[in-house]
Write a protein that holds these residues in place. Sequence first.
Motif, short mmCIF file in Angstrom:
data_model
loop_
_atom_site.label_atom_id
_atom_site.label_comp_id
_atom_site.label_asym_id
_atom_site.label_seq_id
_atom_site.Cartn_x
_atom_site.Cartn_y
_atom_site.Cartn_z
N PHE A 165 0.84 -1.20 0.00
CA PHE A 165 0.00 0.00 0.00
C PHE A 165 0.88 1.25 0.00
O PHE A 165 0.63 2.19 -0.74
N THR A 166 1.91 1.24 0.81
CA THR A 166 2.82 2.38 0.87
C THR A 166 3.66 2.48 -0.40
O THR A 166 3.75 3.53 -1.03
N ASP A 167 4.26 1.37 -0.82
CA ASP A 167 5.20 1.38 -1.94
C ASP A 167 4.53 1.61 -3.29
O ASP A 167 5.07 2.31 -4.14
N GLU A 168 3.35 1.02 -3.50
CA GLU A 168 2.73 1.05 -4.82
C GLU A 168 1.58 2.06 -4.94
O GLU A 168 1.31 2.55 -6.03
N ILE A 169 0.93 2.35 -3.81
CA ILE A 169 -0.25 3.23 -3.87
C ILE A 169 0.04 4.60 -3.29
O ILE A 169 -0.55 5.59 -3.70
N GLY A 170 0.96 4.68 -2.35
CA GLY A 170 1.33 5.98 -1.81
C GLY A 170 1.18 6.13 -0.30
O GLY A 170 1.45 7.20 0.24
N GLY A 171 0.73 5.09 0.37
CA GLY A 171 0.69 5.09 1.82
C GLY A 171 -0.19 6.18 2.40
O GLY A 171 -1.24 6.53 1.87
N PHE A 172 0.27 6.72 3.52
CA PHE A 172 -0.52 7.71 4.25
C PHE A 172 -0.77 8.96 3.42
O PHE A 172 -1.84 9.58 3.52
N GLU A 173 0.18 9.35 2.60
CA GLU A 173 -0.03 10.52 1.75
C GLU A 173 -1.19 10.29 0.79
O GLU A 173 -1.97 11.20 0.50
N HIS A 174 -1.34 9.06 0.30
CA HIS A 174 -2.48 8.72 -0.56
C HIS A 174 -3.79 8.83 0.23
O HIS A 174 -4.78 9.35 -0.27
N VAL A 175 -3.77 8.33 1.46
CA VAL A 175 -4.96 8.41 2.32
C VAL A 175 -5.38 9.88 2.46
O VAL A 175 -6.56 10.21 2.32
N LYS A 176 -4.43 10.74 2.74
CA LYS A 176 -4.74 12.18 2.87
C LYS A 176 -5.36 12.73 1.60
O LYS A 176 -6.39 13.41 1.64
N ARG A 177 -4.73 12.45 0.46
CA ARG A 177 -5.21 12.98 -0.82
C ARG A 177 -6.63 12.49 -1.13
O ARG A 177 -7.46 13.26 -1.61
#
Length: 143
Positions: free
Chosen positions: A59-71
């Motif tokens: 999730f972090t490496d391929e999708i963006g992790g916590f920054e993706h969650v924020k966005r």
Amino acid sequence: MTMYDHVGGEGPLRRLAEVFHRKAVADPLIGRLFGYAGETHVRHLTAYLVEVFGHGSAFTDEIGGFEHVKRMHAGLRIGDEQRDRFVELMLEALDEAGLPGDERFRTRFGEQLRRAAAITTRASRMSPEDLETRHGRLGRWTW
């Protein structure tokens, strides 16, 4: 034993994501927050659960992790009632998806879920400046 191992791996977590997504889309209070993403949301939620349950970092490496969650939550302005409904539907989905019913797991899952829901609710209300600030990594849900 990690929570990931306790639930039986990725398959049960995928079922949880599928059941939750179906329930969320149909819900009059939170449906508008989930209807746009379809299968993408199920894939991302599965990857998120796999990672926070203690397996890998896709999730972090391929999708963006916590920054993706924020966005993904930015600008949604999630209300407290919507946050609570999210938690309620996720807890209902545990049973429908066939995840373990033991009290230890259910208690810890509920605690971590409420914490995560509070974080995403805050993210949904962030200013543009706050969104630009890095806020750390996903935590692991442990016993």
